[in-house]
Design a protein around this motif. Structure first.
Motif, mmCIF file in Angstrom:
data_model
loop_
_atom_site.group_PDB
_atom_site.id
_atom_site.type_symbol
_atom_site.label_atom_id
_atom_site.label_comp_id
_atom_site.label_asym_id
_atom_site.label_seq_id
_atom_site.Cartn_x
_atom_site.Cartn_y
_atom_site.Cartn_z
ATOM 1 N N THR B 223 48.683 1.662 14.214
ATOM 2 C CA THR B 223 49.936 2.354 14.533
ATOM 3 C C THR B 223 51.134 1.650 13.902
ATOM 4 O O THR B 223 51.897 2.247 13.130
ATOM 5 N N ALA B 224 51.303 0.368 14.201
ATOM 6 C CA ALA B 224 52.441 -0.348 13.622
ATOM 7 C C ALA B 224 52.221 -0.562 12.125
ATOM 8 O O ALA B 224 53.174 -0.576 11.339
ATOM 9 N N GLY B 225 50.950 -0.702 11.709
ATOM 10 C CA GLY B 225 50.642 -0.867 10.286
ATOM 11 C C GLY B 225 51.115 0.335 9.476
ATOM 12 O O GLY B 225 51.716 0.187 8.413
ATOM 13 N N GLY B 249 59.681 -2.348 16.901
ATOM 14 C CA GLY B 249 60.948 -1.810 17.397
ATOM 15 C C GLY B 249 61.022 -0.303 17.207
ATOM 16 O O GLY B 249 61.463 0.426 18.100
ATOM 17 N N GLU B 250 60.568 0.146 16.037
ATOM 18 C CA GLU B 250 60.567 1.586 15.746
ATOM 19 C C GLU B 250 59.673 2.331 16.744
ATOM 20 O O GLU B 250 60.068 3.344 17.320
ATOM 21 N N VAL B 251 58.453 1.785 16.962
ATOM 22 C CA VAL B 251 57.537 2.418 17.907
ATOM 23 C C VAL B 251 58.146 2.416 19.309
ATOM 24 O O VAL B 251 58.116 3.423 20.025
ATOM 25 N N GLY B 258 61.058 9.312 24.201
ATOM 26 C CA GLY B 258 60.120 10.364 24.593
ATOM 27 C C GLY B 258 59.480 11.087 23.423
ATOM 28 O O GLY B 258 58.852 12.123 23.604
ATOM 29 N N HIS B 259 59.645 10.555 22.214
ATOM 30 C CA HIS B 259 59.061 11.246 21.077
ATOM 31 C C HIS B 259 57.554 11.024 21.019
ATOM 32 O O HIS B 259 56.780 11.957 20.874
ATOM 33 N N ILE B 260 57.164 9.735 21.131
ATOM 34 C CA ILE B 260 55.731 9.435 21.271
ATOM 35 C C ILE B 260 55.390 9.621 22.730
ATOM 36 O O ILE B 260 55.961 8.988 23.608
ATOM 37 N N VAL B 405 55.302 -3.631 24.185
ATOM 38 C CA VAL B 405 55.741 -2.356 23.605
ATOM 39 C C VAL B 405 55.112 -1.187 24.368
ATOM 40 O O VAL B 405 55.765 -0.193 24.640
ATOM 41 N N VAL B 406 53.829 -1.332 24.726
ATOM 42 C CA VAL B 406 53.165 -0.227 25.406
ATOM 43 C C VAL B 406 53.295 -0.324 26.926
ATOM 44 O O VAL B 406 52.554 0.340 27.659
#
Lengths: 283, 408
Positions: B223-225, B249-251, B258-260, B405-406
């Motif tokens: 995902t971050a990759g 940070g983007e994730v 609420g996008h992801i 992050v999660v």
């Protein structure tokens, strides 16, 4: 007379051995792990220590998760009580020949895996499902979804632990002598007054047992938050323990510290609750 | 409480209290001893000593007289007969070599399986497997900690069939400890029919109408990759904390607004199936099985313009195994192109064996043409990148940060 002195020990021995091996030893081990320190330069390795820093991390970084665990478990307990009491009352007093069937119906979900049932809830509450669509049409769904919200998590917890609430209350109500309720009516008390002053107090041991059996496991649950909740904002302590234990390299001691803190927290809350609502009758 | 005046009763009561007290003491002492024993017995294993793996420390190999092998693998990672009762290639191997293989599909997550066996492995106790399969970043950890046995490549002539791009794996240069079992891509999955358009870049995923309808895999290297690749970072090279932090940070931002919708393990497939999500950062093989399962060809998998991630699952021998040569015989067997093609026809992930494509022509000509099963070197060079092997400290640091992050 002399023989008697060792008899209790012999009778107790299997139980005590069981407790020592499967309860006490893991608990002590858990406490010891919670004080270990990470081995410098070797993530994932530890050395024995008395490192209270793990507890500082547990409380400092994951306070919100503890808060959610207690809040969601309390909400689930209240909702489960509201649903289970009328249910148990109906089974105990009004079911007649349907009583056994209703009891089986309450317990039947236990025959399937709890994980599968929770995954099924994700289907039921899905965006394109009946529930979400109906609520959406009625403009009762502000976020346009149910899953991945705290509502779904609390609903899931309520559903999961409902039988743990219903059965003790039923057992409590079942023991109530119907003549006492009749006596209330004979003394010109209305139905509600009789319920309030006779039935409810007499069923309190069941209610107390039910609330404990719901609140304690609900506070430690992580499956509902994992499957029905979102990433940030609805995760509970159980989720952090899982993540620290399995996924974070070097998170073992923090996971252990979190478990100990959760145990202590529940003990204190339950202790206060039981003291407040007293229970000489609680078996 | 009132004490009865009768002295006899009083004496009895005292005696009872005393006996209770001693009993309690005895129990307390017993429990205390048990507790101490528990602590003493379970000291954490020490980290590996410096220097390379001491080959002499490996258990003596009993393969010559003990013709058995225990193989732990992931589910749906080996060809299964139509009645789902036998594994045809494995049965053929048993017949050919006389080695009796106990095949177990008991791995469903790198972290949970590793956490389960790590204590035994670190204290050099048998882990119930002579051969296991881990994703590259996890096998990297095992190699780093010297928990897997070196392979005798001379005994595995077929190992030379390993694709060139996978030979110099960043975590195992020259492949002295592991061989690729299967590989796969991380990229964009979406439903063309429901979406009414095609997605080509990570930026496309952030379109307004996809708000709350995007899922992503919980593996941060994918995902971050993918996000790092979109940000122009070379994930094979010398990126550091800053680049990783930018992607995290983007994730984080996309989760917060609420996008992801949700970051999950394989179960993100359920969200795609139920319609809770329409697109996501996903694994290639998952999307192909979703397509097969639903019979819906509108499920698409693409590698984004900025590039996809390529990962491998690697088979290795735990240091505790005394059946290394049996294990090597099995690895050698599965690197026979004809056998590899049979496996690839079933699992449809990236086949790591050169020559299997030709063998596949006879089994399934359509599959033989798929770049997601038989990618050419050129295809890989242009479209896919391998996330560089992290050192121990980075591994721990990024992993812990990703957990935050999660939401953990």
């Amino acid at each position: 007379m002399k023989r008697r002195t060792w008899l209790p020990y012999v009778l107790l021995a299997p139980g005590l051995a069981w407790l020592a091996v499967f309860y006490l030893a893991p608990l002590v081990q858990l406490a010891s792990v919670s004080l270990q320190s990470p081995f410098p330069g070797y993530p994932g390795y530890y050395y024995r220590n008395v490192d209270v820093g793990n507890y500082v991390t547990a409380l400092g970084s994951f306070g919100a998760h503890f808060g959610r665990s207690v809040l969601y478990a309390a909400l689930a307990t209240v909702f489960a009580f509201a649903l289970a009491y009328p249910l148990a009352y109906a089974v105990a007093f009004k079911a007649g020949r349907w009583r056994n069937l209703m009891l089986v119906a309450i317990m039947a979900p236990f025959l399937t895996s709890f994980i599968l049932r929770t995954i099924a809830w994700r289907q039921i509450l899905a965006d394109d499902g009946f529930v979400a669509r109906t609520l959406g049409v009625l403009h009762l769904l502000p976020g346009e979804r149910i899953t991945e919200t705290w509502v779904a998590v609390v609903a899931g917890l309520t559903y999961t632990f409902l039988p743990f609430m219903a059965l003790p209350i039923y057992a409590g109500l079942e023991r109530v002598d119907p003549r006492l309720i009749e006596a209330g009516t004979d003394l010109y008390a209305g139905a509600f007054t009789t319920f309030r002053t006779v039935t409810l107090p007499l069923s309190m041991p069941g209610v107390l047992a039910g609330t404990l059996l719901t609140f304690i496991p609900a506070a430690g649950d992580y499956v509902n938050a994992e499957l029905l909740g979102s990433d940030t904002g609805t995760k509970m302590v159980g989720n952090v323990i899982e993540s620290q234990f399995f996924r974070v390299l070097g998170g073992y001691p923090v996971a252990a510290a979190l478990s100990i803190v959760l145990m202590g927290l529940i003990l204190v809350l339950v202790g206060a609750y039981v003291r407040r609502f007293g229970t000489k009758e609680l078996v | 409480m009132d004490v009865p005046l009768d002295p006899a009763v009083r004496a009895l009561r005292r005696a009872a209290a005393r006996s209770l007290a001693t009993r309690r003491e005895a129990l307390g002492a017993g429990m205390g001893l048990a507790a101490l024993a528990a602590v003493a017995a379970c000291a954490p294993p020490p980290p590996p000593a410096g220097g390379g793996l001491d080959i002499r420390a490996l258990p003596a190999d009993v393969s010559a007289r003990d013709r058995t092998l225990r193989f732990s693998n992931w589910t749906a990672y080996l060809d299964l007969s139509e009645d789902a009762k036998t594994y045809p290639t494995l049965a053929a191997f048993e017949k050919r070599t006389g080695i009796d293989v106990a095949y177990a599909e008991d791995i469903d997550d790198n972290d949970t399986y590793f956490t389960k066996i790590a204590p035994q492995l670190r204290s050099r106790q048998d882990v119930g497997a002579d051969l296991f399969v881990f994703t590259d970043w996890m096998i990297n950890r095992l190699i780093r900690e010297r928990l897997v046995a070196p392979l005798e490549l001379l005994r595995m002539p077929n190992a030379t069939h390993l694709l060139d791009t996978m030979k110099d794996a960043p975590f195992d240069p020259g492949r002295h400890f592991s061989l690729a079992w299967q590989g796969g891509f991380g990229g964009i999955g979406y439903n063309r029919r429901k979406l009414g358009r095609d997605l080509r870049s990570i930026e496309d995923l952030w379109a307004d109408d996809l708000r709350g309808k995007v899922v992503a895999v919980s593996e941060f290297r994918d995902t971050a990759g993918l996000v790092m690749l979109a940000q122009g970072v070379d994930i094979t090279g010398s990126f550091g904390k800053t680049e990783v932090e930018n992607a995290f940070g983007e994730v984080e931002k996309r989760i917060a607004d609420g996008h992801i919708r949700r970051i999950r393990g394989n179960s993100y497939l359920q969200d795609l199936k139920s319609g809770n999500a329409l697109a996501g950062l996903v694994w290639s093989g998952d999307l192909f099985s979703l397509r097969a399962e639903t019979g819906d060809d509108s499920w698409q998998f693409v590698l984004p313009d900025s590039g996809g991630t390529l990962w491998t699952d690697n088979v290795a021998v735990p240091v505790t195994s005394p059946r290394r040569r049996n294990a090597e015989a099995l690895m050698n067997y599965y690197y026979d192109p004809a056998v590899a093609a049979q496996v690839a026809a079933y699992v449809t992930y990236v086949c790591p064996v050169r020559g299997a494509q030709e063998a596949m022509e006879k089994i399934d000509p359509a599959l033989a043409k798929s770049p997601f099963v038989f990618p050419t070197d050129d295809f890989l060079r242009r479209h896919a990148r391998v996330f560089r092997a992290l050192d121990a400290d980075e591994d721990a640091e990024y992993g812990a940060r990703w957990a935050k992050v999660v939401g953990n």
